[in-house]
Design a protein around this motif. Sequence first.
Motif, PDB file in Angstrom:
ATOM      1  N   THR A   1       0.836  -1.188   0.000  1.00 14.23           N
ATOM      2  CA  THR A   1       0.000   0.000   0.000  1.00 14.23           C
ATOM      3  C   THR A   1       0.870   1.235   0.000  1.00 14.23           C
ATOM      4  O   THR A   1       2.018   1.206   0.443  1.00 14.23           O
ATOM      5  CB  THR A   1      -0.973   0.013   1.199  1.00 14.23           C
ATOM      6  OG1 THR A   1      -1.855   1.114   1.068  1.00 14.23           O
ATOM      7  CG2 THR A   1      -0.232   0.117   2.514  1.00 14.23           C
TER       8      THR A   1
ATOM      9  N   THR B   1      -6.106  -2.609   9.908  1.00 14.31           N
ATOM     10  CA  THR B   1      -7.082  -1.976   9.015  1.00 14.31           C
ATOM     11  C   THR B   1      -6.476  -1.646   7.658  1.00 14.31           C
ATOM     12  O   THR B   1      -6.938  -0.726   6.986  1.00 14.31           O
ATOM     13  CB  THR B   1      -7.618  -0.686   9.664  1.00 14.31           C
ATOM     14  OG1 THR B   1      -6.510   0.211   9.872  1.00 14.31           O
ATOM     15  CG2 THR B   1      -8.332  -0.974  10.953  1.00 14.31           C
TER      16      THR B   1
ATOM     17  N   ALA C   1      -6.656  -3.226   4.916  1.00 10.95           N
ATOM     18  CA  ALA C   1      -7.566  -3.519   3.801  1.00 10.95           C
ATOM     19  C   ALA C   1      -8.471  -2.332   3.496  1.00 10.95           C
ATOM     20  O   ALA C   1      -8.878  -2.133   2.346  1.00 10.95           O
ATOM     21  CB  ALA C   1      -8.403  -4.744   4.113  1.00 10.95           C
ATOM     22  N   THR C   2      -8.779  -1.520   4.491  1.00  7.68           N
ATOM     23  CA  THR C   2      -9.651  -0.359   4.284  1.00  7.68           C
ATOM     24  C   THR C   2      -8.868   0.949   4.325  1.00  7.68           C
ATOM     25  O   THR C   2      -9.472   2.016   4.313  1.00  7.68           O
ATOM     26  CB  THR C   2     -10.739  -0.327   5.365  1.00  7.68           C
ATOM     27  OG1 THR C   2     -10.116  -0.256   6.648  1.00  7.68           O
ATOM     28  CG2 THR C   2     -11.622  -1.557   5.264  1.00  7.68           C
ATOM     29  N   PHE C   3      -7.528   0.883   4.370  1.00  5.95           N
ATOM     30  CA  PHE C   3      -6.700   2.074   4.455  1.00  5.95           C
ATOM     31  C   PHE C   3      -6.784   2.871   3.158  1.00  5.95           C
ATOM     32  O   PHE C   3      -6.634   2.316   2.071  1.00  5.95           O
ATOM     33  CB  PHE C   3      -5.243   1.677   4.741  1.00  5.95           C
ATOM     34  CG  PHE C   3      -4.292   2.825   4.762  1.00  5.95           C
ATOM     35  CD1 PHE C   3      -4.291   3.725   5.813  1.00  5.95           C
ATOM     36  CD2 PHE C   3      -3.397   3.021   3.725  1.00  5.95           C
ATOM     37  CE1 PHE C   3      -3.406   4.787   5.842  1.00  5.95           C
ATOM     38  CE2 PHE C   3      -2.508   4.073   3.740  1.00  5.95           C
ATOM     39  CZ  PHE C   3      -2.504   4.958   4.800  1.00  5.95           C
ATOM     40  N   VAL C   4      -7.055   4.160   3.280  1.00  2.86           N
ATOM     41  CA  VAL C   4      -7.120   5.039   2.117  1.00  2.86           C
ATOM     42  C   VAL C   4      -5.968   6.037   2.234  1.00  2.86           C
ATOM     43  O   VAL C   4      -5.967   6.881   3.127  1.00  2.86           O
ATOM     44  CB  VAL C   4      -8.474   5.789   2.042  1.00  2.86           C
ATOM     45  CG1 VAL C   4      -8.497   6.718   0.853  1.00  2.86           C
ATOM     46  CG2 VAL C   4      -9.610   4.794   1.993  1.00  2.86           C
TER      47      VAL C   4
END
Length: 167
Positions: free
Chosen positions: A49, A60, A62-65
């Motif tokens: 990421t 978290t 997987a949902t990190f923006v």
Amino acid sequence: MGVSNVVNMCSHLQNASRARLGLTSVPHTKYNLHVLLALHRAGFVSFVTRGGAHPPDPATVATFVPEPLTTANVARQRLWLGLKYNPGSGGGGEPVLRTVSPITTPKRPSTASLGMLQKLARGFDAHPHRGLNIGEAIIVSTDRGCLEIREAVERKVGGLLLCRVGS
């Protein structure tokens, strides 16, 4: 400049794996991103990421923006990746990404045709490179992006041999 970044990333990943780190970062470049995504597809890293100077929360991820890329923050961006470990009998397991060695260096690029890639993927030596063993992969930079050697053979393309990864 891109190949030297990949060579530096190879030594960093091997050092991080030997130090049993669960999370590490490398500079955000297009070449590093493509190589890490190829390692992710091959199963050597758990996630990749983009982020800043501080790591994302692994729970978290997987949902990190990440924050959007702008000209003001592009130099501070890092690629964060999770290293995988096999479960062991003790407290920590053996690293999945045990060895990462560059094949191409900035002064000596090493290219391979489709026939040479087919020999290497089957485990046969193709001078000056030795064939793959079980649990190994070679990352190849092709005109279709960075691919693992078996993907390159399947798509029938040759290219620049970047690094050899082994477990």
